[in-house]
Enzyme design. Structure first.
Site, mmCIF file in Angstrom:
data_model
loop_
_atom_site.group_PDB
_atom_site.id
_atom_site.type_symbol
_atom_site.label_atom_id
_atom_site.label_comp_id
_atom_site.label_asym_id
_atom_site.label_seq_id
_atom_site.Cartn_x
_atom_site.Cartn_y
_atom_site.Cartn_z
ATOM 1 N N SER A 180 0.849 -1.198 0.000
ATOM 2 C CA SER A 180 0.000 0.000 0.000
ATOM 3 C C SER A 180 0.881 1.243 0.000
ATOM 4 O O SER A 180 1.962 1.250 0.605
ATOM 5 C CB SER A 180 -0.889 0.030 1.243
ATOM 6 O OG SER A 180 -1.607 1.244 1.322
ATOM 7 N N TYR B 237 -1.056 0.020 10.435
ATOM 8 C CA TYR B 237 -1.240 -0.527 9.089
ATOM 9 C C TYR B 237 -0.064 -0.160 8.196
ATOM 10 O O TYR B 237 0.454 -0.988 7.437
ATOM 11 C CB TYR B 237 -2.546 0.009 8.503
ATOM 12 C CG TYR B 237 -2.792 -0.347 7.055
ATOM 13 C CD1 TYR B 237 -3.104 -1.645 6.683
ATOM 14 C CD2 TYR B 237 -2.723 0.632 6.063
ATOM 15 C CE1 TYR B 237 -3.343 -1.968 5.353
ATOM 16 C CE2 TYR B 237 -2.964 0.322 4.735
ATOM 17 C CZ TYR B 237 -3.269 -0.975 4.388
ATOM 18 O OH TYR B 237 -3.500 -1.297 3.070
#
Length: 261
Positions: A145, A156
Site C-alpha cells: 500500500s 497498518y
C-alpha cells in the site's frame, strides 16, 4: 476506468489468490479467470466459495492466514487442487481495521493491524517457498500500500512497510531458484461496500472526521486527484504475475495515480 483482460495470458498456469472473497482479490480472481488461469481462491470467509463457483477453473479454500497453520493448510490444499503445481501466489490479505491518530490506538489494536496486514504475507510466502524451490520456478506478488506514508493508520503503515521489506529481501533469496518476488502498492481504490467488514467502522463524529482525513490525504497525494478502480489495481497485479514481467523482481510498483507512498 475499465482495463480489458488479455485472453489466454495465463492459459495453462495455476494461480493462488488470497483474500479473494471481495475487493481487489475478487477483481484479480475474475481477471485471471478471464485470462485462462486455473485458480485456487483462499479466504477465511465462506463467501470465497460463491466467488469460485462463478468462475471457470476455480477452486475455493477457507483458511485463517493470520496463523501459520492456516497458511500451511491453504497452500497444501491449493497445491493439491491445482494438480501438484503452483505457478503464482498473489498475497492480497490485509486492510486497515481502524482509522485514527496513533496515540489513540490500544496495544491490542496495534497487534491486530499487524496480524491482519503483515503476517498473512509472511506465512504464505514461507508455506509456498519450498514448493516453488522444488519447481525452480514461480512468482509471488504481494499487495502492499502507498499508505506507508499516510495519516491515521500508523500500525497498518508499519505492516505494509513490512510487506515491502519481505518483497525486497525474499527476491534476493529466491532469484537463484528462478523465483520472482514483486509487489504492488495500491492507493485509494473505489470498491463496493464490503460484505464482511474489516472492523467496527467509524461511528462517532470524531471517528468519521479521522476517516475523512484519510480520504482527503489520499486524493491530495494522487497527481490524478482521484481514487483508482478495482480493474486498475487488478491489471497491475496480473501484469506483474505474468511472463510480461519476467525481468522484474524485488520491485514494489505504486498504483496510486502518481502517489509513490
Amino acid at each position: 476506468m475499465t482495463v480489458p483482460p488479455h485472453p489466454d495470458r495465463f492459459g495453462g498456469r495455476t494461480v493462488v489468490v488470497t483474500g479473494a472473497a471481495q475487493g481487489i482479490g475478487h477483481a484479480v480472481a475474475r481477471r485471471l479467470a478471464a485470462e485462462g488461469a486455473t485458480l485456487a481462491l483462499v479466504d477465511r470467509s465462506d463467501l470465497v466459495h460463491e466467488v469460485a463457483a462463478d468462475l471457470a477453473g476455480a477452486h475455493a479454500v477457507t483458511a485463517d492466514l493470520e496463523e501459520f497453520a492456516g497458511a500451511e493448510h491453504a497452500i497444501t490444499e491449493a497445491h493439491r487442487l491445482l494438480g501438484g503445481r503452483i505457478d503464482v501466489l498473489i498475497n492480497n490479505v490485509g486492510g486497515t481495521i481502524w482509522a485514527k491518530p496513533y496515540e489513540h490506538y490500544a496495544p491490542d489494536e496495534i497487534l491486530a493491524e499487524v496480524r491482519r496486514s503483515l503476517l498473512p504475507t509472511l506465512w504464505t510466502c514461507r508455506a509456498v517457498l519450498p514448493l516453488l524451490i522444488a519447481q525452480r520456478a514461480g512468482t509471488i506478488v504481494n499487495v502492499s500500500s502507498v499508505a506507508t506514508r499516510g495519516v491515521n493508520r500508523v500500525p497498518y503503515a508499519a505492516a505494509k512497510g513490512g510487506v515491502n521489506a519481505v518483497t525486497a529481501s525474499l527476491a534476493l533469496e529466491a532469484a537463484p531458484y528462478g523465483i520472482r518476488v514483486v509487489a504492488t502498492a495500491p492507493g485509494g481504490t473505489d470498491a463496493p461496500a464490503r460484505r464482511v467488514p474489516r472492523g467496527p467502522g467509524a461511528d462517532s463524529p470524531q471517528e468519521k472526521a479521522w476517516y475523512t482525513q484519510i480520504v482527503d490525504q489520499t486524493v491530495d497525494s494522487s497527481l490524478m486527484k482521484r481514487y483508482g478502480t478495482l480493474d486498475e489495481q487488478a491489471a497491475a497485479i496480473t501484469f506483474l504475475a505474468s511472463d510480461e514481467a519476467s525481468y522484474i523482481t524485488g520491485t514494489v510498483l505504486p498504483v496510486a495515480g502518481g502517489d509513490l507512498g
